[in-house]
Scaffold this active site. Structure first.
Site, PDB file in Angstrom:
ATOM      1  N   HIS A 173      22.322 -10.044  18.361  1.00  0.00           N
ATOM      2  CA  HIS A 173      22.220 -11.552  18.782  1.00  0.00           C
ATOM      3  C   HIS A 173      21.733 -11.724  20.226  1.00  0.00           C
ATOM      4  O   HIS A 173      21.022 -12.552  20.679  1.00  0.00           O
ATOM      5  CB  HIS A 173      23.781 -12.033  18.738  1.00  0.00           C
ATOM      6  CG  HIS A 173      23.990 -13.557  18.918  1.00  0.00           C
ATOM      7  ND1 HIS A 173      24.246 -14.512  18.032  1.00  0.00           N
ATOM      8  CD2 HIS A 173      24.142 -14.044  20.408  1.00  0.00           C
ATOM      9  CE1 HIS A 173      24.269 -15.671  18.726  1.00  0.00           C
ATOM     10  NE2 HIS A 173      24.294 -15.548  20.117  1.00  0.00           N
ATOM     11  N   GLU A 174      22.658 -10.885  21.025  1.00  0.00           N
ATOM     12  CA  GLU A 174      22.293 -11.011  22.511  1.00  0.00           C
ATOM     13  C   GLU A 174      20.925 -10.369  23.024  1.00  0.00           C
ATOM     14  O   GLU A 174      20.278 -11.336  23.793  1.00  0.00           O
ATOM     15  CB  GLU A 174      23.437  -9.961  23.095  1.00  0.00           C
ATOM     16  CG  GLU A 174      25.031 -10.491  23.080  1.00  0.00           C
ATOM     17  CD  GLU A 174      24.962 -11.899  23.177  1.00  0.00           C
ATOM     18  OE1 GLU A 174      24.413 -12.692  23.895  1.00  0.00           O
ATOM     19  OE2 GLU A 174      26.261 -12.334  22.744  1.00  0.00           O
ATOM     20  N   HIS A 177      18.522 -13.376  22.467  1.00  0.00           N
ATOM     21  CA  HIS A 177      18.592 -14.075  23.883  1.00  0.00           C
ATOM     22  C   HIS A 177      17.523 -13.798  24.750  1.00  0.00           C
ATOM     23  O   HIS A 177      16.813 -14.713  25.292  1.00  0.00           O
ATOM     24  CB  HIS A 177      19.831 -14.350  24.410  1.00  0.00           C
ATOM     25  CG  HIS A 177      20.840 -15.260  23.987  1.00  0.00           C
ATOM     26  ND1 HIS A 177      20.497 -16.738  23.987  1.00  0.00           N
ATOM     27  CD2 HIS A 177      22.005 -15.010  23.158  1.00  0.00           C
ATOM     28  CE1 HIS A 177      21.461 -17.155  23.586  1.00  0.00           C
ATOM     29  NE2 HIS A 177      22.406 -16.148  22.959  1.00  0.00           N
TER      30      HIS A 177
END
Length: 209
Positions: A173-174, A177
């Site tokens: 998820h990170e 980003h």
């Protein structure tokens, strides 16, 4: 082939890593440098544009990198149960993330500089995700169950490790980003994909990343 492409991205990123701009340095050091940086939101047009931008490698030995790392941690701690944060979420399009390690005793928060996923398992989990930068959005997403991660620390020391389960989900998820990928957009792109469904989450009701 996939592993080679990720390694190429890492190499190019490190070679092309530029010094922080005056604007970035000003943002990193604004106000009290011992406090949290504001978390960017998709509801603000300028902030949304930053969240959608590609992040570049950062010099781990730059003193401003250490300040950014420290303030990002404060930003994460200021949230209600957040388990990860990426530099674009505090307005800096550089490759830095914090992740809560549910795969380690005490479930510590750890930072990662210039992280790259060099391998992902084909076996995937399905589980809930939210985002600190996207108000009132939560949905189910598929993520690789196991990943191989490469990164450096603030001394420039290189590391490689295998991560699995819910912690691997947070990393994915990170790192999304850092490529300007938001889960609100990811959902639309995944509609026609097929996966093997596996329920292997440690923390099904986990809070936002």
């Amino acid at each position: 082939m996939k592993k080679i492409s990720f390694l190429l991205i890492l190499f190019i990123g490190l070679v092309q890593a530029q010094k922080l701009t005056a604007e970035e340095i000003s943002l990193i050091n604004q106000g009290n440098i011992n406090t949290a940086l504001p978390i960017y939101q998709t509801t603000d047009e300028h902030q949304h544009k930053t969240l959608l931008s590609l992040s570049t490698a950062i010099d781990p030995l730059d003193k401003n990198t250490a300040t950014l790392v420290k303030r990002m941690k404060e930003s994460l701690l200021s949230t209600d149960g957040g388990v990860g944060i990426a530099a674009p979420q505090v307005g800096i399009n550089r490759r830095v993330i914090w992740v809560q390690r549910f795969d380690k005793p005490g479930e510590p928060l750890e930072y990662f500089i210039n992280p790259v996923i060099v391998w992902r398992s084909e076996l995937q989990n399905l589980g809930p995700e939210g985002d600190l930068s996207i108000p009132d959005f939560r949905d189910q997403f598929y993520r690789s169950k196991v990943i191989q991660l490469e990164y450096v620390d603030l001394k420039g020391q290189k590391y490689s490790e295998m991560v699995e389960g819910f912690t691997a989900v947070i990393f994915q998820h990170e790192i999304d980003h850092l490529f300007g990928i938001l889960i609100s957009d990811k959902k639309e792109k995944e509609k026609n994909d097929r996966y093997q469904k596996v329920d292997a989450f440690k923390k099904v009701g986990a809070s936002e990343r």
